[in-house]
Every structure is written in C-alpha cells, then in structure tokens.
Motif scaffolding. Structure first.
Motif, mmCIF file in Angstrom:
data_model
loop_
_atom_site.group_PDB
_atom_site.id
_atom_site.type_symbol
_atom_site.label_atom_id
_atom_site.label_comp_id
_atom_site.label_asym_id
_atom_site.label_seq_id
_atom_site.Cartn_x
_atom_site.Cartn_y
_atom_site.Cartn_z
ATOM 1 N N GLN A 203 0.805 -1.222 0.000
ATOM 2 C CA GLN A 203 0.000 0.000 0.000
ATOM 3 C C GLN A 203 0.840 1.274 0.000
ATOM 4 O O GLN A 203 0.493 2.263 -0.633
ATOM 5 C CB GLN A 203 -0.938 -0.010 1.209
ATOM 6 C CG GLN A 203 -1.968 -1.120 1.162
ATOM 7 C CD GLN A 203 -2.736 -1.232 2.469
ATOM 8 O OE1 GLN A 203 -2.137 -1.306 3.537
ATOM 9 N NE2 GLN A 203 -4.048 -1.235 2.384
ATOM 10 N N GLU B 105 -0.678 -6.405 3.239
ATOM 11 C CA GLU B 105 -1.928 -7.035 3.687
ATOM 12 C C GLU B 105 -1.809 -7.710 5.048
ATOM 13 O O GLU B 105 -2.822 -7.972 5.703
ATOM 14 C CB GLU B 105 -2.390 -8.066 2.648
ATOM 15 C CG GLU B 105 -1.462 -9.247 2.468
ATOM 16 C CD GLU B 105 -2.003 -10.259 1.480
ATOM 17 O OE1 GLU B 105 -1.514 -11.408 1.499
ATOM 18 O OE2 GLU B 105 -2.925 -9.925 0.713
ATOM 19 N N SER C 281 -1.525 -6.779 11.120
ATOM 20 C CA SER C 281 -2.904 -6.326 10.963
ATOM 21 C C SER C 281 -3.233 -6.345 9.478
ATOM 22 O O SER C 281 -2.355 -6.132 8.639
ATOM 23 C CB SER C 281 -3.088 -4.909 11.523
ATOM 24 O OG SER C 281 -4.351 -4.386 11.139
ATOM 25 N N SER C 282 -4.474 -6.560 9.167
ATOM 26 C CA SER C 282 -4.909 -6.535 7.762
ATOM 27 C C SER C 282 -5.515 -5.185 7.405
ATOM 28 O O SER C 282 -6.009 -5.014 6.292
ATOM 29 C CB SER C 282 -5.934 -7.647 7.504
ATOM 30 O OG SER C 282 -7.071 -7.469 8.342
ATOM 31 N N ASP C 283 -5.459 -4.217 8.334
ATOM 32 C CA ASP C 283 -6.162 -2.948 8.123
ATOM 33 C C ASP C 283 -5.283 -1.712 8.264
ATOM 34 O O ASP C 283 -5.789 -0.611 8.448
ATOM 35 C CB ASP C 283 -7.329 -2.837 9.120
ATOM 36 C CG ASP C 283 -8.350 -3.933 8.929
ATOM 37 O OD1 ASP C 283 -8.875 -4.040 7.818
ATOM 38 O OD2 ASP C 283 -8.613 -4.666 9.897
ATOM 39 N N THR D 174 -3.483 1.357 6.978
ATOM 40 C CA THR D 174 -3.663 2.154 5.766
ATOM 41 C C THR D 174 -2.754 3.371 5.690
ATOM 42 O O THR D 174 -2.610 3.964 4.620
ATOM 43 C CB THR D 174 -5.113 2.641 5.650
ATOM 44 O OG1 THR D 174 -5.460 3.358 6.843
ATOM 45 C CG2 THR D 174 -6.069 1.471 5.482
ATOM 46 N N GLU E 8 -5.035 2.775 11.388
ATOM 47 C CA GLU E 8 -5.656 1.469 11.203
ATOM 48 C C GLU E 8 -7.174 1.637 11.283
ATOM 49 O O GLU E 8 -7.694 2.086 12.301
ATOM 50 C CB GLU E 8 -5.172 0.489 12.272
ATOM 51 C CG GLU E 8 -5.752 -0.907 12.139
ATOM 52 C CD GLU E 8 -5.289 -1.821 13.263
ATOM 53 O OE1 GLU E 8 -5.056 -3.004 13.000
ATOM 54 O OE2 GLU E 8 -5.181 -1.327 14.416
ATOM 55 N N ARG E 9 -7.845 1.292 10.197
ATOM 56 C CA ARG E 9 -9.290 1.528 10.079
ATOM 57 C C ARG E 9 -9.592 2.996 10.401
ATOM 58 O O ARG E 9 -9.164 3.865 9.671
ATOM 59 C CB ARG E 9 -10.074 0.554 10.966
ATOM 60 C CG ARG E 9 -9.980 -0.897 10.508
ATOM 61 C CD ARG E 9 -10.942 -1.797 11.257
ATOM 62 N NE ARG E 9 -10.650 -1.875 12.676
ATOM 63 C CZ ARG E 9 -9.768 -2.722 13.209
ATOM 64 N NH1 ARG E 9 -9.116 -3.575 12.443
ATOM 65 N NH2 ARG E 9 -9.566 -2.738 14.507
ATOM 66 N N ASN E 10 -10.299 3.274 11.500
ATOM 67 C CA ASN E 10 -10.646 4.660 11.820
ATOM 68 C C ASN E 10 -10.019 5.122 13.136
ATOM 69 O O ASN E 10 -10.562 5.976 13.822
ATOM 70 C CB ASN E 10 -12.163 4.837 11.859
ATOM 71 C CG ASN E 10 -12.806 4.061 12.989
ATOM 72 O OD1 ASN E 10 -12.254 3.065 13.468
ATOM 73 N ND2 ASN E 10 -13.965 4.513 13.432
ATOM 74 N N ALA F 40 -12.526 6.113 7.647
ATOM 75 C CA ALA F 40 -11.294 5.339 7.510
ATOM 76 C C ALA F 40 -10.133 6.278 7.198
ATOM 77 O O ALA F 40 -10.284 7.248 6.456
ATOM 78 C CB ALA F 40 -11.452 4.310 6.400
ATOM 79 N N ASN G 142 -6.877 7.679 5.554
ATOM 80 C CA ASN G 142 -6.179 7.580 4.274
ATOM 81 C C ASN G 142 -4.745 8.075 4.341
ATOM 82 O O ASN G 142 -3.882 7.569 3.621
ATOM 83 C CB ASN G 142 -6.926 8.392 3.208
ATOM 84 C CG ASN G 142 -8.280 7.822 2.870
ATOM 85 O OD1 ASN G 142 -8.481 6.612 2.923
ATOM 86 N ND2 ASN G 142 -9.210 8.687 2.517
#
Length: 375
Positions: free
Chosen positions: A117, A132, A153-155, A157, A170-172, A200, A202
């Motif tokens: 990412q 991922e 973690s899979s989240d 970002t 991570e997520r929100n 979420a 970015n």
C-alpha cells in the motif's frame, strides 16, 4: 504606501499525450539523481524533464511484472523499492535489473508477493512499508538488508514517522508504536479522541507541531501536547471550508502552506484564518486550474509541488510570486493618496498613474516617483 507578496502558482500538465504511460497516477517521487518517477496504473515512468522511460509488464527491456504501482522510494545505496499490487520489487539502479523483493532478500514471505500500500522513508533512511499482513521495516547496514516485521494487521492504511515517533493509521483510529529494550515495537494505547474517528484513515502528516489525519470523512488536526482535536468538514455554502470530505493526501511546501488533496480538488490551508483556499478544475478566471479534480497523491519538491490525479495525469505547480502595491491615504504623508475611497484608476502610455477619489479629487503619480500630486 507599502507592499506585500501574494502566493500564486503557475500550473502545467503532464499527461498521456506528453508520454505518460497512463493518466491515472498513484504516486510521485524525485530521486537523488534528479529524476522524477510516476507510478501509474500501467507501470512506472521515469521522467528527466524532457523524455520518459517506461517500466511495465509489456516492456521487454524494462520489465516490471506488475503494472499497478502504488509507491516507490530510494534506499541508502541509491537503489529503488517499488510497491505494487503484486508485491514489493527491488530495482538495481546501475544495471536496471528489477527483482522481486523476496528474491533479493532471500526471504519467502507471502505478503511480499501481494499488494503493497505504501513505502515510507524515515530519518535514518530505513524503509517502512504497509501490506496485507500489517507493517514491516527494511533495515540497511552497508550492503546488508534485513527485514523486520513490526505490526500485524490486515487494516493498516497509513503511517507517520517523525522525530523518532511512529504513528499508525488502522481503520478509523490512530495509535503509536514504540521500541522496547529488545528493539521490538509495541503498540501504545492511543488517546480516546483518536480511537473512533468518523472515517477510515487515508493519510497522516506532521506539521507545525500538529498531526494531521486525512480520512474518508473529513480532516482532523491533533495537538499531542494539548491532547486536543479539531475537526474540519465540507460546509455547504462556505467556500472557505474543505471542498470535499474525502482526504487523499497531505503535504507542505518548504516555505509555503499546507496542501490538502481531496476527491474534489486541492485545498490550501491557512493557519492564521483557520480556513481553506480551493483550487479545482472550475475555471474562474484564475490560472490555477486542475485538469482533473480527483487527487490521488501530492509530492513536494522545495516550494514546487506535483499532483497525481485519477484522469489528468500530473499537474505541476510552480510558485509565481506576484508583487502587489497597496496605496492608502496617510495623514502624516502629504504625498500619499488624498482619500481612500477610489472610483477610477488609469495608467497612461508614459507610465504615469491617475487615481480618482471620492471627495479627494484627482491624484497623479509620475512614473518612477513614489508620491502623488493632488488636483
């Protein structure tokens, strides 16, 4: 009479018509040799200011197995690491050879073959990358390279590294990770205000002692010292609010303002007014016009910046300092403007300035002079 500078920009465009592989640009990077790199949905492009060299799955001599390029960075040896949807790749600068990262590192980690990412370079030149399975770190010691798994973690970002601090999106929610005595990183419980944001995450950015958090539903400004959070959103009818709630990137020029990329153009934030100035594809008479509103990334090079878009390729912003002279009536100066209300201005072919005022008569300033004569 006094003067001030207003920061404006000249805008130019690099698109597929100019040789860019595709107008969808995911990332932009300038290396230590001065080359610009553009990661597109059709491979990686190197630009020297005149010509492009393309790297993609369709190039026989410049073969890059994956065409969807998300990120690129340069290591301490001057080589490149490329993050794609099909894994991490190593680009040896001198030979031009591109290898899968797992082959270069001789480590068969499955996540090295899947979507990367982002890649973030820290103050020591180490490379952090999100994948991922979480977050990993490439450690460089001379010609030796080690891979350290930091957080699973899979989240994940977004990542922010500054002054030895590491913040993870991570997520929100946002949290810190810190290194212990065993050189292992551990998660630190974050402030409650950062645990449940409205969208979420970015992107993360550090500026002026604040941590800026760009989400899919608004922009946050976090003050770690005061543990306070300010939230910005688009306000219908308010042209000084954000143009869109979807924040895609945040950067700052060397001497200039904070740049906020969104799905509906660029927003320039002013700390003093706590407001935003918008630059979009809408033509309002200004030369500052995007050719596409969907901003995917921003890269700052000193006081110039490059914007990657979804359909408009690259938009390049170069500072254009225009000089403004502010002329006012000053009671202590008999050669200043006679009155402040002005209803007519004219400059003749000799460069003389004629200013008509309300109840102050005509003011004339000869070319090369600073004072006015009153009539």
């Amino acid at each position: 009479v006094f003067a001030s500078y207003a920061q404006t920009y000249k805008v130019s465009y690099l698109t597929a018509d100019d040789g860019l592989s595709r107008n969808l640009v995911h990332c932009i990077f300038r290396d230590s040799k001065g080359f610009m790199w553009f990661g597109t949905s059709k491979g990686l492009d190197r630009y020297d200011g005149y010509d492009f060299i393309h790297y993609s799955s369709s190039q026989q001599n410049n073969y890059l197995p994956s065409d969807m390029v998300n990120s690129i960075s340069e290591d301490l040896q001057g080589n490149y690491w490329i993050g794609t949807e099909n894994g991490l790749f190593f680009f040896f600068y001198f030979s031009g050879e591109i290898l899968p990262a797992w082959e270069k590192l001789n480590i068969k980690k499955e996540y090295l073959k899947h979507n990367i990412q982002f890649i973030t370079k820290d103050e020591k030149g180490q490379l952090w990358f999100g994948h991922e399975n979480g977050l990993s770190l490439l450690l460089f010691d001379g010609n030796d390279i080690a891979l350290q798994e930091i957080y699973k973690s899979s989240d994940v970002t977004a990542l922010l590294v500054f002054n030895g601090n590491v913040y993870v999106g991570e997520r929100n929610h946002v949290f810190r990770i810190v290194k212990d005595n065993r050189q292992m990183y551990n998660r630190v419980q974050s402030e409650n205000k950062l645990n449940d944001l409205n969208g979420a995450i970015n992107t993360l950015f550090y500026d002026n002692s604040f941590i800026w958090i760009g989400t899919a539903n608004g922009l946050y400004r976090y003050d770690p010292a005061a543990e306070s959070v300010q939230y910005f959103q688009n306000e219908p009818g308010n042209s000084f609010s954000l143009s869109s709630n979807v924040i895609t990137d945040i950067k700052r020029t060397k001497d200039g303002p904070l740049l906020i990329g969104t799905l509906i153009g660029l927003n320039i934030y002013d700390y003093q007014s706590n407001a935003f100035r918008r630059i979009t594809s809408e033509r309002t008479g200004s030369s500052e016009v995007l050719n596409n509103n969907f901003i995917s990334c921003i890269y700052v090079d000193d006081n110039m910046f490059w914007i990657g878009t979804e359909k408009g390729g690259v938009n390049k912003f170069t500072p254009d300092h225009k000089f403004f002279e502010h002329i006012v009536h000053q009671p202590s100066d008999p050669y200043s403007l006679s009155r402040n209300p002005v209803n007519a201005i004219y400059e003749d072919t000799d460069g003389d300035l004629f200013v008509g005022t309300v109840e102050g008569g005509l003011n004339i300033r000869k070319k090369g002079q600073t004072g006015f004569k009153h009539y």
